[in-house]
Design a protein around this motif. Structure first.
Motif, PDB file in Angstrom:
ATOM      1  N   PRO A  15       0.815  -1.216   0.000  1.00 23.51           N
ATOM      2  CA  PRO A  15       0.000   0.000   0.000  1.00 23.51           C
ATOM      3  C   PRO A  15       0.850   1.268   0.000  1.00 23.51           C
ATOM      4  N   CYS A  16       0.297   2.312  -0.581  1.00 21.29           N
ATOM      5  CA  CYS A  16       0.972   3.606  -0.565  1.00 21.29           C
ATOM      6  C   CYS A  16      -0.099   4.688  -0.678  1.00 21.29           C
ATOM      7  N   THR A  17       0.319   5.929  -0.441  1.00 26.46           N
ATOM      8  CA  THR A  17      -0.580   7.053  -0.695  1.00 26.46           C
ATOM      9  C   THR A  17      -0.211   7.614  -2.058  1.00 26.46           C
ATOM     10  N   LYS A  18      -0.968   7.186  -3.062  1.00 21.87           N
ATOM     11  CA  LYS A  18      -0.678   7.602  -4.438  1.00 21.87           C
ATOM     12  C   LYS A  18      -1.134   9.036  -4.641  1.00 21.87           C
ATOM     13  N   VAL A  19      -0.330   9.810  -5.350  1.00 21.31           N
ATOM     14  CA  VAL A  19      -0.764  11.172  -5.659  1.00 21.31           C
ATOM     15  C   VAL A  19      -0.956  11.391  -7.160  1.00 21.31           C
ATOM     16  N   TYR A  20      -0.342  10.535  -7.981  1.00 21.04           N
ATOM     17  CA  TYR A  20      -0.434  10.748  -9.437  1.00 21.04           C
ATOM     18  C   TYR A  20       0.109   9.523 -10.152  1.00 21.04           C
ATOM     19  N   GLU A  21      -0.464   9.242 -11.327  1.00 19.76           N
ATOM     20  CA  GLU A  21       0.185   8.301 -12.232  1.00 19.76           C
ATOM     21  C   GLU A  21      -0.189   8.635 -13.663  1.00 19.76           C
ATOM     22  N   ASP A  22       0.682   8.283 -14.576  1.00 17.05           N
ATOM     23  CA  ASP A  22       0.367   8.380 -15.998  1.00 17.05           C
ATOM     24  C   ASP A  22       0.942   7.137 -16.669  1.00 17.05           C
ATOM     25  N   GLU A  23       1.045   7.177 -17.986  1.00 13.78           N
ATOM     26  CA  GLU A  23       1.489   5.983 -18.712  1.00 13.78           C
ATOM     27  C   GLU A  23       2.876   5.508 -18.255  1.00 13.78           C
ATOM     28  N   TYR A  24       3.743   6.445 -17.929  1.00 17.49           N
ATOM     29  CA  TYR A  24       5.142   6.104 -17.642  1.00 17.49           C
ATOM     30  C   TYR A  24       5.528   6.193 -16.175  1.00 17.49           C
ATOM     31  N   THR A  25       4.820   7.026 -15.425  1.00 18.43           N
ATOM     32  CA  THR A  25       5.310   7.348 -14.080  1.00 18.43           C
ATOM     33  C   THR A  25       4.259   7.077 -13.002  1.00 18.43           C
ATOM     34  N   PHE A  26       4.750   6.962 -11.775  1.00 17.17           N
ATOM     35  CA  PHE A  26       3.903   6.710 -10.612  1.00 17.17           C
ATOM     36  C   PHE A  26       4.462   7.565  -9.472  1.00 17.17           C
ATOM     37  N   ALA A  27       3.582   8.268  -8.762  1.00 20.58           N
ATOM     38  CA  ALA A  27       4.038   9.168  -7.695  1.00 20.58           C
ATOM     39  C   ALA A  27       3.256   8.887  -6.413  1.00 20.58           C
ATOM     40  N   ASN A  55      20.788   6.012 -20.445  1.00 24.34           N
ATOM     41  CA  ASN A  55      21.466   6.041 -21.744  1.00 24.34           C
ATOM     42  C   ASN A  55      20.576   6.722 -22.781  1.00 24.34           C
ATOM     43  N   ASP A  56      21.077   6.765 -23.991  1.00 31.64           N
ATOM     44  CA  ASP A  56      20.373   7.491 -25.041  1.00 31.64           C
ATOM     45  C   ASP A  56      18.967   6.931 -25.281  1.00 31.64           C
ATOM     46  N   ASP A  57      18.810   5.621 -25.125  1.00 32.53           N
ATOM     47  CA  ASP A  57      17.512   4.989 -25.408  1.00 32.53           C
ATOM     48  C   ASP A  57      16.475   5.244 -24.323  1.00 32.53           C
ATOM     49  N   ASN A  58      16.925   5.274 -23.056  1.00 34.39           N
ATOM     50  CA  ASN A  58      15.932   5.377 -21.972  1.00 34.39           C
ATOM     51  C   ASN A  58      15.883   6.769 -21.333  1.00 34.39           C
ATOM     52  N   SER A  59      16.676   7.697 -21.839  1.00 38.39           N
ATOM     53  CA  SER A  59      16.771   8.998 -21.169  1.00 38.39           C
ATOM     54  C   SER A  59      15.448   9.777 -21.216  1.00 38.39           C
ATOM     55  N   TYR A  60      14.548   9.425 -22.144  1.00 40.03           N
ATOM     56  CA  TYR A  60      13.247  10.104 -22.195  1.00 40.03           C
ATOM     57  C   TYR A  60      12.496   9.963 -20.873  1.00 40.03           C
ATOM     58  N   ILE A  61      12.735   8.863 -20.161  1.00 36.51           N
ATOM     59  CA  ILE A  61      11.982   8.624 -18.928  1.00 36.51           C
ATOM     60  C   ILE A  61      12.331   9.663 -17.865  1.00 36.51           C
ATOM     61  N   ILE A  62      13.561  10.185 -17.909  1.00 40.51           N
ATOM     62  CA  ILE A  62      13.961  11.211 -16.946  1.00 40.51           C
ATOM     63  C   ILE A  62      13.103  12.468 -17.153  1.00 40.51           C
ATOM     64  N   GLY A  63      12.887  12.802 -18.411  1.00 38.29           N
ATOM     65  CA  GLY A  63      12.014  13.941 -18.719  1.00 38.29           C
ATOM     66  C   GLY A  63      10.596  13.703 -18.235  1.00 38.29           C
ATOM     67  N   LYS A  64      10.124  12.461 -18.394  1.00 36.79           N
ATOM     68  CA  LYS A  64       8.763  12.131 -17.926  1.00 36.79           C
ATOM     69  C   LYS A  64       8.665  12.284 -16.408  1.00 36.79           C
ATOM     70  N   LEU A  65       9.724  11.899 -15.709  1.00 37.86           N
ATOM     71  CA  LEU A  65       9.711  12.029 -14.241  1.00 37.86           C
ATOM     72  C   LEU A  65       9.641  13.505 -13.838  1.00 37.86           C
ATOM     73  N   PHE A  66      10.412  14.350 -14.539  1.00 34.72           N
ATOM     74  CA  PHE A  66      10.391  15.778 -14.213  1.00 34.72           C
ATOM     75  C   PHE A  66       9.049  16.411 -14.601  1.00 34.72           C
ATOM     76  N   TYR A  67       8.464  15.949 -15.681  1.00 35.79           N
ATOM     77  CA  TYR A  67       7.146  16.464 -16.055  1.00 35.79           C
ATOM     78  C   TYR A  67       6.116  16.065 -14.989  1.00 35.79           C
ATOM     79  N   ALA A  68       6.192  14.826 -14.517  1.00 37.00           N
ATOM     80  CA  ALA A  68       5.297  14.389 -13.445  1.00 37.00           C
ATOM     81  C   ALA A  68       5.546  15.216 -12.182  1.00 37.00           C
TER      82      ALA A  68
END
Ligand code: 5GP
Ligand code: ZN
Length: 115
Positions: A15-27, A55-68
């Protein structure tokens, strides 16, 4: 990752206290808050352990985390007063959960220590 706490949280097995999620991220709220507001933002998939895996292939996820992080900060009403975002990678940083995550801290004056 079967034994990863954060993967279990994403799957609803812990269990957790969820505050947000989207396709890529969970908060969700950190269990041991270091500020009035302390949110962890993680990729839903266990694709990264720490900064060394980016790396170059997965670095998009870092942007998704900051957007979240931006969305969550607005949701919590701490975006205007200011937030501090931290990633711990490895031993010297005392990373304790080996599933990449960023800490979003705010809701109070956090002082000038630790950058
Ligand atoms: P790290 O030290 O790896 O950067 O941060 C891991 C964070 O995860 C810590 O701040 C810790 O309080 C948090 N944490 C560890 N286990 C759990 C848990 O089961 N639930 C929640 N909500 N947070 C956790
Ligand atoms: Zn994981």
């Amino acid at each position: 990752m079967d034994d990863c706490i954060f993967c279990k949280i994403v799957k609803g097995q812990i269990p957790c206290t969820k505050v947000y999620e989207d396709e890529y991220t969970f908060a969700f709220k950190d269990i041991n808050p270091q500020a009035k507001q302390h949110i962890l933002i993680i990729p839903k998939e266990h694709i990264l352990t720490g900064l060394n895996d980016v790396n170059d292939d997965n670095s998009y996820i870092i942007g998704k985390l900051f957007y979240a992080a931006k969305i969550v900060s607005e949701m919590l009403g701490i975006d205007k007063s200011g937030v501090r975002i931290i990633n711990n990678t490895g031993k010297d940083a005392h990373q304790s959960v080996q599933h990449f995550h960023i800490h979003v801290l705010g809701g109070e004056d956090m002082g000038e220590g630790l950058v």
